[in-house]
Design an enzyme around this catalytic site. Structure first.
Site, PDB file in Angstrom:
ATOM      1  N   CYS A 199      47.891  50.573  46.100  1.00  0.00           N
ATOM      2  CA  CYS A 199      47.998  50.702  44.700  1.00  0.00           C
ATOM      3  C   CYS A 199      48.473  52.140  44.225  1.00  0.00           C
ATOM      4  CB  CYS A 199      46.296  51.016  44.283  1.00  0.00           C
ATOM      5  SG  CYS A 199      45.452  49.439  44.779  1.00  0.00           S
TER       6      CYS A 199
ATOM      7  N   HIS B  10      45.675  54.469  37.807  1.00  0.00           N
ATOM      8  CA  HIS B  10      45.486  53.280  38.341  1.00  0.00           C
ATOM      9  C   HIS B  10      44.240  52.583  37.821  1.00  0.00           C
ATOM     10  CE1 HIS B  10      44.982  49.890  41.136  1.00  0.00           C
ATOM     11  NE2 HIS B  10      44.293  50.501  41.653  1.00  0.00           N
TER      12      HIS B  10
ATOM     13  N   ASN C  27      41.840  44.903  38.653  1.00  0.00           N
ATOM     14  CA  ASN C  27      42.803  45.719  39.160  1.00  0.00           C
ATOM     15  C   ASN C  27      44.169  45.256  39.829  1.00  0.00           C
ATOM     16  OD1 ASN C  27      43.953  47.197  41.531  1.00  0.00           O
ATOM     17  ND2 ASN C  27      41.919  47.939  42.434  1.00  0.00           N
TER      18      ASN C  27
HETATM   19  O1  UT7 Z   1      42.724  49.696  44.105  1.00  0.00           O
HETATM   20  C1  UT7 Z   1      42.119  50.624  45.245  1.00  0.00           C
HETATM   21  C2  UT7 Z   1      41.142  51.212  44.974  1.00  0.00           C
HETATM   22  N1  UT7 Z   1      39.944  50.709  44.971  1.00  0.00           N
HETATM   23  C3  UT7 Z   1      39.145  51.282  44.168  1.00  0.00           C
HETATM   24  O2  UT7 Z   1      39.298  52.230  43.690  1.00  0.00           O
HETATM   25  C4  UT7 Z   1      37.555  50.632  44.487  1.00  0.00           C
HETATM   26  C5  UT7 Z   1      36.598  52.003  44.460  1.00  0.00           C
HETATM   27  N2  UT7 Z   1      35.294  51.308  44.194  1.00  0.00           N
HETATM   28  C6  UT7 Z   1      34.452  50.917  43.414  1.00  0.00           C
HETATM   29  O3  UT7 Z   1      35.256  50.831  42.381  1.00  0.00           O
HETATM   30  C7  UT7 Z   1      33.029  50.701  43.693  1.00  0.00           C
HETATM   31  O4  UT7 Z   1      32.467  51.028  44.847  1.00  0.00           O
HETATM   32  C8  UT7 Z   1      32.691  49.035  43.556  1.00  0.00           C
HETATM   33  C9  UT7 Z   1      32.934  48.488  42.080  1.00  0.00           C
HETATM   34  C10 UT7 Z   1      33.714  48.296  44.682  1.00  0.00           C
HETATM   35  C11 UT7 Z   1      31.189  48.838  43.894  1.00  0.00           C
HETATM   36  O5  UT7 Z   1      30.447  49.650  43.080  1.00  0.00           O
HETATM   37  P1  UT7 Z   1      29.257  50.287  43.681  1.00  0.00           P
HETATM   38  O6  UT7 Z   1      28.410  51.032  42.524  1.00  0.00           O
HETATM   39  O7  UT7 Z   1      29.858  51.354  44.433  1.00  0.00           O
HETATM   40  O8  UT7 Z   1      28.388  49.199  44.414  1.00  0.00           O
HETATM   41  P2  UT7 Z   1      27.988  49.238  45.813  1.00  0.00           P
HETATM   42  O9  UT7 Z   1      28.998  48.578  46.706  1.00  0.00           O
HETATM   43  O10 UT7 Z   1      27.218  50.196  46.399  1.00  0.00           O
HETATM   44  O11 UT7 Z   1      26.895  47.870  45.780  1.00  0.00           O
HETATM   45  C12 UT7 Z   1      25.523  48.134  44.976  1.00  0.00           C
HETATM   46  C13 UT7 Z   1      24.856  46.779  45.029  1.00  0.00           C
HETATM   47  C14 UT7 Z   1      24.751  46.295  46.597  1.00  0.00           C
HETATM   48  O12 UT7 Z   1      23.543  45.642  46.817  1.00  0.00           O
HETATM   49  P3  UT7 Z   1      22.346  46.400  47.207  1.00  0.00           P
HETATM   50  O13 UT7 Z   1      22.804  46.667  48.686  1.00  0.00           O
HETATM   51  O14 UT7 Z   1      22.231  47.641  46.647  1.00  0.00           O
HETATM   52  O15 UT7 Z   1      21.166  45.597  47.294  1.00  0.00           O
HETATM   53  C15 UT7 Z   1      25.556  44.988  46.525  1.00  0.00           C
HETATM   54  O16 UT7 Z   1      25.236  44.177  47.523  1.00  0.00           O
HETATM   55  O17 UT7 Z   1      25.604  45.865  44.359  1.00  0.00           O
HETATM   56  C16 UT7 Z   1      25.788  44.695  45.138  1.00  0.00           C
HETATM   57  N3  UT7 Z   1      26.805  44.016  44.694  1.00  0.00           N
HETATM   58  C17 UT7 Z   1      26.922  43.035  43.737  1.00  0.00           C
HETATM   59  N4  UT7 Z   1      26.012  42.548  42.924  1.00  0.00           N
HETATM   60  C18 UT7 Z   1      26.395  41.727  41.895  1.00  0.00           C
HETATM   61  C19 UT7 Z   1      28.049  44.076  45.189  1.00  0.00           C
HETATM   62  N5  UT7 Z   1      29.064  43.443  44.469  1.00  0.00           N
HETATM   63  C20 UT7 Z   1      28.380  42.457  43.420  1.00  0.00           C
HETATM   64  C21 UT7 Z   1      28.623  41.722  42.537  1.00  0.00           C
HETATM   65  N6  UT7 Z   1      27.773  41.291  41.804  1.00  0.00           N
HETATM   66  N7  UT7 Z   1      29.986  41.309  42.238  1.00  0.00           N
END
Ligand code: UT7
Length: 339
Positions: A123, A264, A294
């Site tokens: 990216c 990005h 993205n």
């Molecule tokens: O391009 C390369 C660079 N990439 C990035 O910059 C990505 C950077 N990271 C992010 O943007 C975020 O970390 C994400 C959008 C990927 C995830 O957001 P988050 O607030 O960090 O969520 P998390 O991974 O901490 O997950 C929170 C909860 C989890 O459930 P529990 O464990 O709290 O019960 C996940 O299982 O959300 C759950 N979850 C979802 N729920 C509904 C994860 N994906 C989903 C989903 N729908 N699609």
């Protein structure tokens, strides 16, 4: 002809995306997710994917094809023809061919005199490519460089993994970089940290294949994208403001001089947090993430193209741009728009 010490300017820009619109509601039929979660956690509403349904012909669903479309739009804006291009740099992590797709694009657009190669920095690819292209122009070697950021990540997404499949879209963005009497690339800073490589991968997995007794070769394949989202989020929010400040320092500018923050397009929360750390008001953030998701190496030129064509970015405006992602890699460039 040599142009030693020449400056660099963006003379044209163009973009193209997949034609299949996939919104959050449609994704909720594929994995256990919902519009509310995706919208609030990422800011993404829909993404454009390259539709492969019924496409036996690679040309209509290929990376080279959408990259060529973006390139042609950039050439038209720059008012040069493909035969004027000296160098094509394709930044991508998803080439049609692992040997590289830049030459395929060269053939598609008819840039007969150009040398073409791929550059991979995930990216961060567009920013890394911009700085690479600038070196060739500044040393007087080349005059017209076509820089393309393009990715079809939908090919490599695990469509059963809700934590990644909701994030990505397909697209391409291209710029024509030209030798210019005034230098419009005012400063840059590029960084890598391989010790965090395991945070975001699209890795090859070897499956030993025995040739004769005691001799085996790896004959596996590439796995789907895996990401430690929280770690990458933390990394981006900590490192991106730092690298922008360094690039601004090199440009002899202050954050208050920045007209547009063009990051990005990974997550709206990352963009908001970076703007906040830099004390830039939200109205200076360029974002089209809601519509495209993205798109990896394409995201910055895709957002730039839209903002320029909408008349938002005007000649003379200062743009602070930053890419970040797998590697881990990150970098920033400060541009003054116009020639
Ligand atoms: O391009 C390369 C660079 N990439 C990035 O910059 C990505 C950077 N990271 C992010 O943007 C975020 O970390 C994400 C959008 C990927 C995830 O957001 P988050 O607030 O960090 O969520 P998390 O991974 O901490 O997950 C929170 C909860 C989890 O459930 P529990 O464990 O709290 O019960 C996940 O299982 O959300 C759950 N979850 C979802 N729920 C509904 C994860 N994906 C989903 C989903 N729908 N699609």
């Amino acid at each position: 002809m040599k142009h030693i010490g020449a400056g660099i300017a963006i003379a044209g820009i163009g973009s193209a995306t997949g034609n299949l619109i996939v919104d959050n509601h449609l994704l909720s039929q594929i994995v256990e997710t919902n519009d509310e979660w995706i919208s609030t956690r990422t800011g993404i509403k829909e993404r454009r994917l390259v539709n492969s349904d019924g496409c036996a012909d690679l040309a209509v669903s290929s990376l080279a094809e959408i990259a060529a479309q973006a390139a042609q739009a950039a050439l038209a804006m720059a008012e040069i023809s493909a035969t004027d291009v000296d160098l094509i740099i394709l930044t991508t992590s998803t080439p049609d061919d692992l040997f590289g797709s830049a030459c395929q694009i060269q053939a598609l657009i008819g840039a007969k005199g150009a040398v073409a190669f791929d550059l991979t920095a995930a990216c961060s690819g567009f920013v890394f490519g911009l700085v690479t292209a600038a070196q060739f122009i500044r040393t007087g070697v080349y005059r017209n460089v076509l820089l393309i950021g393009a990715d079809i990540l939908s090919r490599w997404v695990d469509w059963s993994d809700r934590s990644t499949c909701v994030l990505f879209g397909d697209g391409a963005g291209a710029v024509v970089l030209q030798a210019n009497s005034v230098d419009r690339l005012l400063g840059f800073e590029l960084r890598s940290d391989g010790s965090q490589n395991n945070c975001l991968n699209l890795a090859y997995k070897s499956q030993p294949k025995s040739l004769v007794k005691d001799i085996a070769v790896g004959s596996g394949g590439y796995q789907s994208i895996t990401m430690n989202g929280r770690e990458v989020y933390r990394f981006a929010v900590a490192k991106v403001p730092e690298v922008i400040e360094k690039a601004l320092y090199r440009a002899n500018l202050l954050t208050e001089d920045v007209d547009w923050l063009l990051l990005h397009q990974a997550n709206q929360r990352i963009m908001d947090a970076v703007a906040q750390r830099l004390k830039l008001p939200p109205e200076k953030i360029i974002s089209n993430l809601a519509k495209y998701g993205n798109t990896s190496a394409a995201s910055i030129p895709l957002a730039l193209d839209e903002a320029v064509r909408a008349g938002k970015i005007q000649s003379g405006d200062i743009i602070a741009t930053s890419g970040f992602g797998a590697g881990l890699t990150w970098g920033a460039a400060i541009l003054r728009w116009g020639k």
